[in-house]
Design a protein around this motif. Structure first.
Motif, PDB file in Angstrom:
ATOM      1  N   THR C  22       0.900  -1.155  -0.145  1.00 41.32           N
ATOM      2  CA  THR C  22       0.041   0.020  -0.008  1.00 41.32           C
ATOM      3  C   THR C  22       0.795   1.253   0.060  1.00 41.32           C
ATOM      4  O   THR C  22       0.641   2.204  -0.558  1.00 41.32           O
ATOM      5  CB  THR C  22      -0.956  -0.114   1.194  1.00 41.32           C
ATOM      6  OG1 THR C  22      -1.807  -1.157   1.251  1.00 41.32           O
ATOM      7  CG2 THR C  22      -1.810   1.201   1.303  1.00 41.32           C
ATOM      8  N   ALA C  24       4.133   1.644  -0.906  1.00 45.57           N
ATOM      9  CA  ALA C  24       4.717   1.726  -2.192  1.00 45.57           C
ATOM     10  C   ALA C  24       4.046   2.191  -3.456  1.00 45.57           C
ATOM     11  O   ALA C  24       4.402   3.255  -4.016  1.00 45.57           O
ATOM     12  CB  ALA C  24       5.340   0.227  -2.698  1.00 45.57           C
ATOM     13  N   ALA C  25       2.741   1.812  -3.318  1.00 45.97           N
ATOM     14  CA  ALA C  25       2.040   2.480  -4.295  1.00 45.97           C
ATOM     15  C   ALA C  25       1.449   3.772  -4.218  1.00 45.97           C
ATOM     16  O   ALA C  25       1.534   4.700  -5.006  1.00 45.97           O
ATOM     17  CB  ALA C  25       0.505   1.358  -4.468  1.00 45.97           C
ATOM     18  N   LEU C  28       4.357   6.188  -5.037  1.00 49.24           N
ATOM     19  CA  LEU C  28       4.491   6.240  -6.361  1.00 49.24           C
ATOM     20  C   LEU C  28       3.580   7.282  -6.867  1.00 49.24           C
ATOM     21  O   LEU C  28       4.013   7.907  -8.026  1.00 49.24           O
ATOM     22  CB  LEU C  28       4.415   4.823  -6.994  1.00 49.24           C
ATOM     23  CG  LEU C  28       5.062   4.912  -8.259  1.00 49.24           C
ATOM     24  CD1 LEU C  28       6.585   4.950  -8.441  1.00 49.24           C
ATOM     25  CD2 LEU C  28       4.773   3.474  -8.694  1.00 49.24           C
ATOM     26  N   GLU C  30       2.722  10.065  -4.895  1.00 56.68           N
ATOM     27  CA  GLU C  30       3.073  11.414  -4.154  1.00 56.68           C
ATOM     28  C   GLU C  30       3.580  12.565  -5.112  1.00 56.68           C
ATOM     29  O   GLU C  30       4.404  12.216  -5.894  1.00 56.68           O
ATOM     30  CB  GLU C  30       3.864  11.007  -3.019  1.00 56.68           C
ATOM     31  CG  GLU C  30       3.159  10.329  -1.800  1.00 56.68           C
ATOM     32  CD  GLU C  30       2.181  11.014  -1.136  1.00 56.68           C
ATOM     33  OE1 GLU C  30       2.004  12.129  -1.092  1.00 56.68           O
ATOM     34  OE2 GLU C  30       1.464  10.293  -0.378  1.00 56.68           O
ATOM     35  N   PRO C  31       3.051  13.642  -4.840  1.00 56.34           N
ATOM     36  CA  PRO C  31       3.754  14.979  -5.497  1.00 56.34           C
ATOM     37  C   PRO C  31       5.263  15.137  -5.273  1.00 56.34           C
ATOM     38  O   PRO C  31       6.120  15.413  -6.122  1.00 56.34           O
ATOM     39  CB  PRO C  31       3.210  16.162  -4.972  1.00 56.34           C
ATOM     40  CG  PRO C  31       1.839  15.521  -4.252  1.00 56.34           C
ATOM     41  CD  PRO C  31       2.095  14.184  -3.860  1.00 56.34           C
ATOM     42  N   LEU C  33       7.771  12.801  -5.139  1.00 54.84           N
ATOM     43  CA  LEU C  33       8.180  11.590  -5.369  1.00 54.84           C
ATOM     44  C   LEU C  33       9.656  11.431  -5.204  1.00 54.84           C
ATOM     45  O   LEU C  33      10.263  10.538  -4.885  1.00 54.84           O
ATOM     46  CB  LEU C  33       7.695  11.365  -6.800  1.00 54.84           C
ATOM     47  CG  LEU C  33       8.115  10.065  -7.512  1.00 54.84           C
ATOM     48  CD1 LEU C  33       7.384   8.949  -6.625  1.00 54.84           C
ATOM     49  CD2 LEU C  33       7.739  10.090  -8.897  1.00 54.84           C
ATOM     50  N   GLN C  34      10.463  12.622  -5.353  1.00 58.29           N
ATOM     51  CA  GLN C  34      11.942  12.385  -5.537  1.00 58.29           C
ATOM     52  C   GLN C  34      12.399  12.078  -3.892  1.00 58.29           C
ATOM     53  O   GLN C  34      13.584  11.310  -3.643  1.00 58.29           O
ATOM     54  CB  GLN C  34      12.552  13.899  -5.477  1.00 58.29           C
ATOM     55  CG  GLN C  34      12.337  14.414  -6.803  1.00 58.29           C
ATOM     56  CD  GLN C  34      12.999  13.857  -8.049  1.00 58.29           C
ATOM     57  OE1 GLN C  34      14.211  13.305  -7.844  1.00 58.29           O
ATOM     58  NE2 GLN C  34      12.614  14.147  -9.225  1.00 58.29           N
ATOM     59  N   ARG C  37      11.988   7.752  -3.052  1.00 55.18           N
ATOM     60  CA  ARG C  37      13.031   6.780  -3.760  1.00 55.18           C
ATOM     61  C   ARG C  37      13.188   5.772  -2.830  1.00 55.18           C
ATOM     62  O   ARG C  37      12.866   4.635  -2.948  1.00 55.18           O
ATOM     63  CB  ARG C  37      14.126   7.475  -4.218  1.00 55.18           C
ATOM     64  CG  ARG C  37      14.039   8.356  -5.319  1.00 55.18           C
ATOM     65  CD  ARG C  37      15.451   8.693  -5.877  1.00 55.18           C
ATOM     66  NE  ARG C  37      15.330  10.015  -6.554  1.00 55.18           N
ATOM     67  CZ  ARG C  37      15.361  10.044  -7.871  1.00 55.18           C
ATOM     68  NH1 ARG C  37      15.395   9.060  -8.701  1.00 55.18           N
ATOM     69  NH2 ARG C  37      15.379  11.303  -8.683  1.00 55.18           N
ATOM     70  N   ILE C  40      10.151   3.675  -1.381  1.00 51.09           N
ATOM     71  CA  ILE C  40       9.699   2.717  -2.294  1.00 51.09           C
ATOM     72  C   ILE C  40      10.329   1.334  -2.676  1.00 51.09           C
ATOM     73  O   ILE C  40       9.857   0.366  -2.659  1.00 51.09           O
ATOM     74  CB  ILE C  40       9.381   3.359  -3.761  1.00 51.09           C
ATOM     75  CG1 ILE C  40       8.215   4.695  -3.606  1.00 51.09           C
ATOM     76  CG2 ILE C  40       8.896   2.391  -4.817  1.00 51.09           C
ATOM     77  CD1 ILE C  40       8.441   5.488  -4.957  1.00 51.09           C
TER      78      ILE C  40
END
Lengths: 109, 109, 109, 109
Positions: C22, C24-25, C28, C30-31, C33-34, C37, C40
């Protein structure tokens, strides 16, 4: 050792799972990560589908053919997304997915 | 496409997972099924361990080396059991497991 | 139906795998995202480790205890990373990982 | 934490995977092993299908619905085989499979 009927599809699934895992890990390290969201998601699904397709064929599962038909869709979707990106890992993954989609469709026919 | 450091271990894990899945399915169809209980159990564990070892190496996971050390134990146990049985699938699996155990130990060293 | 010796660890691994998938998804998507990493990557490894830990315990595998010791490390690493992020899915995942690490260590003791 | 749309199907898949793993391991230890061949094979496929169905739903994969339709077939086949055997683990597995088949069909509808 492999059943001749399935051997080429098993090899294609194995190679495709490796390409998808490699591509997902490499995408996650790219500077342009924002553009790679869909690629990472599709890589993950495709890798998992290919690994299970491979196992079901090796077991001569009664589900193997129908599973491969669905696996071909996962490969096709991943191939289309990967083909949009110039990264080597994406281009190589797109090729492995395209080949695997063809093998899975032929196997399920 | 594979990291040169891991490439031979990844290939060994992939081949070992295929040999173990094949052996488990073939054992389950043998007339002397009673004797194959341990072989089927160890094949299953070893196949699953090798598939995850492969994925962790492809992802450059920080756990990859320690995982491969444990995977070598799974391979060794499966090799010892398979080597007791004359079936071709057991003998071929024993060889794949032996080779994979060596690769996993070398990789984790 | 579960072995009483393993039941609470199996439940913790199952819940942890769900929390990690949940997370990880959700990461991926999220605004920021950087920043996600590592989260994830660790989520993926931890989910896969927990699923295999669960299967090995259900099979009474001779590897189950040693595997759980390694699984605890995967859970601990994921818990530490997730705890850094304020997202609900990260906080919930950190808790599930922390609890699973404890169960895995107790089981392997 | 689970998507309300999928939550009950995810729970059913998780419970079914546990029941199938438990049943496969217990079948492998039964004195009447010869009669349990099909049960072990179907248990393995069903456990693997349910685990991947669960992961795809947790990831909101575009393949989740179609995958669940196929997973229902795996569950149905396993339920039918398990229902033939009087062992507790088979009867409990048949129930878990039956329930999961219903959830997967409802989810895919």
């Amino acid at each position: 050792m492999l059943s001749p009927h399935y051997a080429s599809c098993i090899q294609a699934c194995s190679a495709c799972a490796i390409a998808c895992e490699t591509c997902a890990a490499a995408c996650l390290a790219e500077p342009d990560l924002q553009m790679m969201r869909a690629c990472i998601q599709l890589d993950r699904d495709c890798a998992d589908m290919c690994r299970l397709a491979e196992a079901l064929m090796l077991r001569n599962s009664p589900l193997a053919e129908e599973f491969c038909r669905l696996c071909a869709k996962a490969c096709q979707a991943c191939a289309e997304e990967c083909a949009k990106h110039a990264h080597d890992h994406c281009q190589q993954c797109a090729q492995a997915c395209q080949r695997c989609a063809g093998e899975c469709l032929a196997m399920a026919a």
